[in-house]
Design an enzyme around this catalytic site. Structure first.
Site, short mmCIF file in Angstrom:
data_model
loop_
_atom_site.label_atom_id
_atom_site.label_comp_id
_atom_site.label_asym_id
_atom_site.label_seq_id
_atom_site.Cartn_x
_atom_site.Cartn_y
_atom_site.Cartn_z
N GLN A 292 1.07 -1.24 -0.13
CA GLN A 292 -0.01 -0.12 0.05
C GLN A 292 0.81 1.16 0.00
O GLN A 292 0.38 2.50 -0.64
CB GLN A 292 -1.00 -0.14 1.22
N HIS B 137 -1.22 -4.23 -5.99
CA HIS B 137 -0.84 -3.96 -4.64
C HIS B 137 -2.11 -4.44 -3.84
O HIS B 137 -3.12 -4.38 -4.24
CB HIS B 137 -0.65 -2.51 -4.39
N CYS B 138 -1.71 -4.81 -2.56
CA CYS B 138 -2.43 -5.19 -1.13
C CYS B 138 -2.08 -4.27 -0.16
O CYS B 138 -1.45 -3.10 -0.47
CB CYS B 138 -2.71 -6.59 -1.04
N ASN B 139 -2.10 -4.78 1.07
CA ASN B 139 -1.64 -3.96 2.28
C ASN B 139 -0.20 -4.09 2.45
O ASN B 139 0.59 -3.16 2.45
CB ASN B 139 -2.46 -4.56 3.32
#
Length: 368
Positions: free
Chosen positions: A242, A313-315
């Site tokens: 992120q 993207h993720c976290n």
């Protein structure tokens, strides 16, 4: 979905104590009023499950009032009337000689509901509360009575983060009673797909078994440093966390035009600059991530066809984003799982899809 063992940081009401700030309440004298405990955990994103049993200890058989729900962490209840406090969302069961009713509490306002909607709870019932921050709702299930209900939470009245609350009331004919949340062994899955078990011992101590050494008490990766780098996988495709999605110089340097956001609770930082696709996915093995492969593959393929570049993207940039990139390489570039994994691993060494995602990706590769 995370399964949570709760402890409590605040108790209020008449004549009770909370042993070790954990799961036992004790009525010290006969009084007329409610007793309340608020959990320590703060819930701001994702889905969380709390399973517990209200169990009598000693001679008393039941509570007059049982209430279960959430309250904003920013609100502190200071007296027995906390269940009328704004920001409280909960279910309440009242059993007195003069009344027998079930009630929903929305922003501290009580509304009687028919028992075919919510049958209520009694001492001894096994209850399960689902706290779904992403959908802004809570669900209750009475496993003993096979009933349940769902309640929408208005964030204007009950802003995140939320805390778990329990209230019970014993009236004078039940003086000296005790009530506890019966501990159950719960399986916790962290953001990396690792699992461990939590429980309370017979001596009242909090126990954890099987936790990996690279996770902390909040079940998150121990790394507080910024992770802003965009990692190049193949021409036009990048992966990151992120932090990378908010790194404007890095996005410009990599000529990013599209951003695929599969994080939980992370808003798009530059909605006017980039083409976004948002799909919130929980990073737990039970998530059916394969159902989005066709959509995410198409988004990436279209970005490249338009001569653009895409960031996935993720976290943390560890499990969900890597699984989406792997699915693209497998589904569109016809790579084997092992070859695709090695390629992404070289680009971003700390990727680690959880066990459930690995299984689905291998099944996906077998179909190609």
């Amino acid at each position: 979905m995370m399964e949570t063992v709760e402890r409590f940081d605040q108790t209020e009401g008449y004549g009770h104590s909370l042993r070790n700030k954990y799961q036992v309440f004790e009525k010290l004298r006969a009084t007329y009023g409610g007793d309340y405990a608020r959990g320590q955990q703060k819930y701001s994103s994702g889905q969380h499950r709390i399973r517990f049993q209200l169990e009598p200890i000693g001679g008393d058989k039941e509570a007059n009032i049982i209430l279960v729900g959430v309250i904003s962490a920013n609100v502190t209840a200071t007296d027995q009337y906390f269940n009328k406090t704004p920001s409280t969302y909960a279910w309440e069961t009242s059993s007195h000689d003069w009344e027998d009713k079930t009630t929903i509490v929305e922003n501290g306002q009580h509304k009687k509901v028919p028992k075919d909607k919510w049958a209520g709870a009694e001492t001894g019932d096994i209850l399960e509360l689902i706290i779904d921050c992403d959908q802004q709702l809570i669900r209750i299930k009475n496993e003993t009575r096979k009933t349940g209900d769902t309640m929408k939470v208005d964030l204007n009245n009950c802003p995140l983060p939320w805390k778990f609350i329990v209230i019970f009331s014993m009236y004078p004919d039940r003086a000296g009673s005790r009530l506890k949340l019966r501990p159950t062994v719960t399986r916790v899955t962290n953001s990396l797909g690792q699992t461990h078990h939590e429980s309370k011992s017979d001596q009242g101590t909090f126990e954890t078994r099987g936790r990996s050494s690279d996770s902390n008490g909040a079940f998150m990766v121990i790394d507080n440093s910024p992770d802003e780098e965009l990692h190049h996988v193949i021409d036009g495709v990048y992966i990151g966390s992120q932090d990378a999605a908010s790194n404007l110089p890095g996005l410009n340097e990599c000529k990013i035009t599209h951003i695929l956001n599969v994080a939980t609770g992370i808003e798009n930082v530059f909605p006017d600059r980039y083409n976004y696709l948002n799909i919130e996915l929980l990073d737990v093995p039970e998530t059916n991530i394969s159902k989005v492969f066709a959509q995410t593959n198409q988004f990436i393929e279209q970005a490249l066809a338009d001569n653009g570049c895409v960031l996935v993207h993720c976290n943390a940039g560890v499990s969900r984003s890597s699984s989406i990139v792997l699915a693209y390489l497998i589904g569109t570039r016809r790579m084997s799982y092992d070859d695709a994994y090695q390629l992404v691993k070289r680009a971003r060494p700390n990727i680690r899809p959880n066990d459930g995602f690995v299984r689905q990706l291998k099944e996906y590769a077998a179909e190609k």
